[in-house]
Design a protein around this motif. Structure first.
Motif, PDB file in Angstrom:
ATOM      1  N   GLU A   1       0.739  -1.335  -0.153  1.00  0.00           N
ATOM      2  CA  GLU A   1      -0.012   0.014   0.075  1.00  0.00           C
ATOM      3  C   GLU A   1       1.126   1.389  -0.153  1.00  0.00           C
ATOM      4  O   GLU A   1       0.662   2.142  -0.576  1.00  0.00           O
ATOM      5  CB  GLU A   1      -0.989   0.041   1.352  1.00  0.00           C
ATOM      6  N   ARG A   2       2.045   1.182   0.908  1.00  0.00           N
ATOM      7  CA  ARG A   2       2.778   2.437   0.926  1.00  0.00           C
ATOM      8  C   ARG A   2       3.506   2.723  -0.256  1.00  0.00           C
ATOM      9  O   ARG A   2       3.788   3.770  -0.629  1.00  0.00           O
ATOM     10  CB  ARG A   2       3.972   2.019   2.070  1.00  0.00           C
ATOM     11  N   PHE A   3       3.729   1.634  -1.080  1.00  0.00           N
ATOM     12  CA  PHE A   3       4.418   1.681  -2.352  1.00  0.00           C
ATOM     13  C   PHE A   3       3.542   2.321  -3.391  1.00  0.00           C
ATOM     14  O   PHE A   3       3.993   3.177  -4.423  1.00  0.00           O
ATOM     15  CB  PHE A   3       5.039   0.389  -2.900  1.00  0.00           C
ATOM     16  N   ARG A   4       2.182   1.788  -3.226  1.00  0.00           N
ATOM     17  CA  ARG A   4       1.573   2.200  -4.285  1.00  0.00           C
ATOM     18  C   ARG A   4       1.058   3.756  -3.958  1.00  0.00           C
ATOM     19  O   ARG A   4       0.870   4.441  -5.207  1.00  0.00           O
ATOM     20  CB  ARG A   4       0.066   1.525  -4.197  1.00  0.00           C
ATOM     21  N   ALA A   5       0.998   4.153  -2.757  1.00  0.00           N
ATOM     22  CA  ALA A   5       0.727   5.497  -2.754  1.00  0.00           C
ATOM     23  C   ALA A   5       1.819   6.420  -3.319  1.00  0.00           C
ATOM     24  O   ALA A   5       1.645   7.481  -3.501  1.00  0.00           O
ATOM     25  CB  ALA A   5       0.724   5.757  -1.218  1.00  0.00           C
ATOM     26  N   ALA A   6       3.095   5.902  -3.459  1.00  0.00           N
ATOM     27  CA  ALA A   6       4.002   6.545  -4.239  1.00  0.00           C
ATOM     28  C   ALA A   6       4.247   6.308  -5.409  1.00  0.00           C
ATOM     29  O   ALA A   6       5.179   6.617  -6.213  1.00  0.00           O
ATOM     30  CB  ALA A   6       5.540   6.204  -3.391  1.00  0.00           C
ATOM     31  N   ASP A   7       3.303   5.884  -6.034  1.00  0.00           N
ATOM     32  CA  ASP A   7       2.925   5.602  -7.433  1.00  0.00           C
ATOM     33  C   ASP A   7       4.021   4.544  -8.052  1.00  0.00           C
ATOM     34  O   ASP A   7       4.299   4.352  -9.038  1.00  0.00           O
ATOM     35  CB  ASP A   7       3.067   6.918  -8.345  1.00  0.00           C
ATOM     36  N   ALA A   8       4.469   3.588  -7.213  1.00  0.00           N
ATOM     37  CA  ALA A   8       5.302   2.488  -7.736  1.00  0.00           C
ATOM     38  C   ALA A   8       4.522   1.280  -8.210  1.00  0.00           C
ATOM     39  O   ALA A   8       3.301   1.177  -7.964  1.00  0.00           O
ATOM     40  CB  ALA A   8       6.306   2.084  -6.679  1.00  0.00           C
TER      41      ALA A   8
ATOM     42  N   ARG B   1      12.289   3.890   3.073  1.00  0.00           N
ATOM     43  CA  ARG B   1      13.805   4.073   2.767  1.00  0.00           C
ATOM     44  C   ARG B   1      13.821   3.411   1.333  1.00  0.00           C
ATOM     45  O   ARG B   1      14.614   3.465   0.592  1.00  0.00           O
ATOM     46  CB  ARG B   1      14.489   3.102   3.799  1.00  0.00           C
ATOM     47  N   ILE B   2      13.105   1.953   1.130  1.00  0.00           N
ATOM     48  CA  ILE B   2      13.300   1.388  -0.138  1.00  0.00           C
ATOM     49  C   ILE B   2      13.010   2.355  -1.577  1.00  0.00           C
ATOM     50  O   ILE B   2      13.699   2.209  -2.615  1.00  0.00           O
ATOM     51  CB  ILE B   2      12.394  -0.020  -0.172  1.00  0.00           C
ATOM     52  N   LEU B   3      12.111   3.124  -1.459  1.00  0.00           N
ATOM     53  CA  LEU B   3      11.505   4.062  -2.380  1.00  0.00           C
ATOM     54  C   LEU B   3      12.826   5.010  -2.587  1.00  0.00           C
ATOM     55  O   LEU B   3      12.955   5.250  -3.931  1.00  0.00           O
ATOM     56  CB  LEU B   3      10.399   4.618  -1.883  1.00  0.00           C
ATOM     57  N   GLN B   4      13.206   5.498  -1.194  1.00  0.00           N
ATOM     58  CA  GLN B   4      14.392   6.363  -1.657  1.00  0.00           C
ATOM     59  C   GLN B   4      15.462   6.048  -2.327  1.00  0.00           C
ATOM     60  O   GLN B   4      16.316   6.630  -3.056  1.00  0.00           O
ATOM     61  CB  GLN B   4      14.746   7.063  -0.111  1.00  0.00           C
TER      62      GLN B   4
END
Ligand SMILES: Cc1cc2nc3c(=O)[nH]c(=O)nc-3n(C[C@H](O)[C@H](O)[C@H](O)COP(=O)(O)O)c2cc1C
Length: 198
Positions: free
Chosen positions: A26-33, A178-181
């Motif tokens: 969910e967190r990744f999807r919110a960042a459009d990944a 952190r993974i997104l960054q």
């Protein structure tokens, strides 16, 4: 900017690790990944997807102080392409869920880190410091004081999945961020390198 492609491969006997995987997704999807949730029992249908992701996150409950048998089966299935090093230079990270504060979760993360190393992946650690107040560790971010990956404490039921501890939920979000960054930084570096070459 190109979309980040992340897969989360998890095994879950009783739903707690699945729940953690869904929250991270969910967190990744919110960042459009672009996110792919892969149950390790069904990995045979997802190899193609996994091979194209930039990052693969591994989620596994701690059973008897190590990875579950289901996750170990998944690990061994990758032996079919390990020698071709298809996951070389992808990012890897891991999380584990177990019902006690410690419960030998560290050994599960360590086992997965060695697995990722044998695939020549780049390990992303948790990168979230525990917090102290008047010299005492708080029960907020990284309250289980892990460094290698994300640790979550679950309840001990096998019939339902209750809410995780708020400190673990916060740590889960920081782990996902952190993974997104790391991925964003990598994309920026890649494009800077391309500009230098051109
Ligand atoms: C066979 C078995 C072994 C377990 N061993 C441990 C353990 O070593 N340490 C621990 O803290 N919890 C242990 N637990 C508890 C589980 O880690 C916990 O219930 C976890 O949330 C299960 O995740 P799941 O619902 O995704 O299967 C064990 C549970 C089972 C069923």
């Amino acid at each position: 900017m190109q979309k980040i492609k992340i897969a989360i491969v998890f095994h879950s006997g009783y739903g707690h690790t699945r729940k953690a995987a869904e929250l991270i997704a969910e967190r990744f999807r919110a960042a459009d990944a672009e996110v792919h949730l892969v149950d390790s029992d069904a990995a045979d249908k997802a190899w193609g997807t996994l091979h194209t992701c930039d990052t693969i996150i591994f989620g596994c409950p701690t059973y008897f102080g190590t990875v579950s048998a289901g996750f170990k089966t998944f690990m061994e299935r990758t032996g079919g392409f390990w020698y071709r090093q298809l996951w070389k230079d992808k990012f890897a990270a891991a999380f584990t869920v177990s019902s006690t504060l410690g419960g030998d979760k560290q050994n599960t993360l360590q086992t997965i880190a060695v697995f990722a190393a044998q695939h020549s992946m780049h390990w992303i650690n948790l990168g979230v410091l525990p917090r102290f107040c008047a010299d005492e560790q708080t029960d907020g971010q990284n309250r289980l004081a892990s460094y290698q990956g994300l640790m979550i404490q679950s309840d001990n039921t096998q019939t339902e999945v209750r809410e995780f501890h708020p400190g673990d939920l916060l740590t889960l979000e920081l782990f996902a961020d952190r993974i997104l960054q790391v991925n964003f930084k990598n994309i920026i570096k890649q494009s800077e390198n391309e500009q230098t070459i051109n």
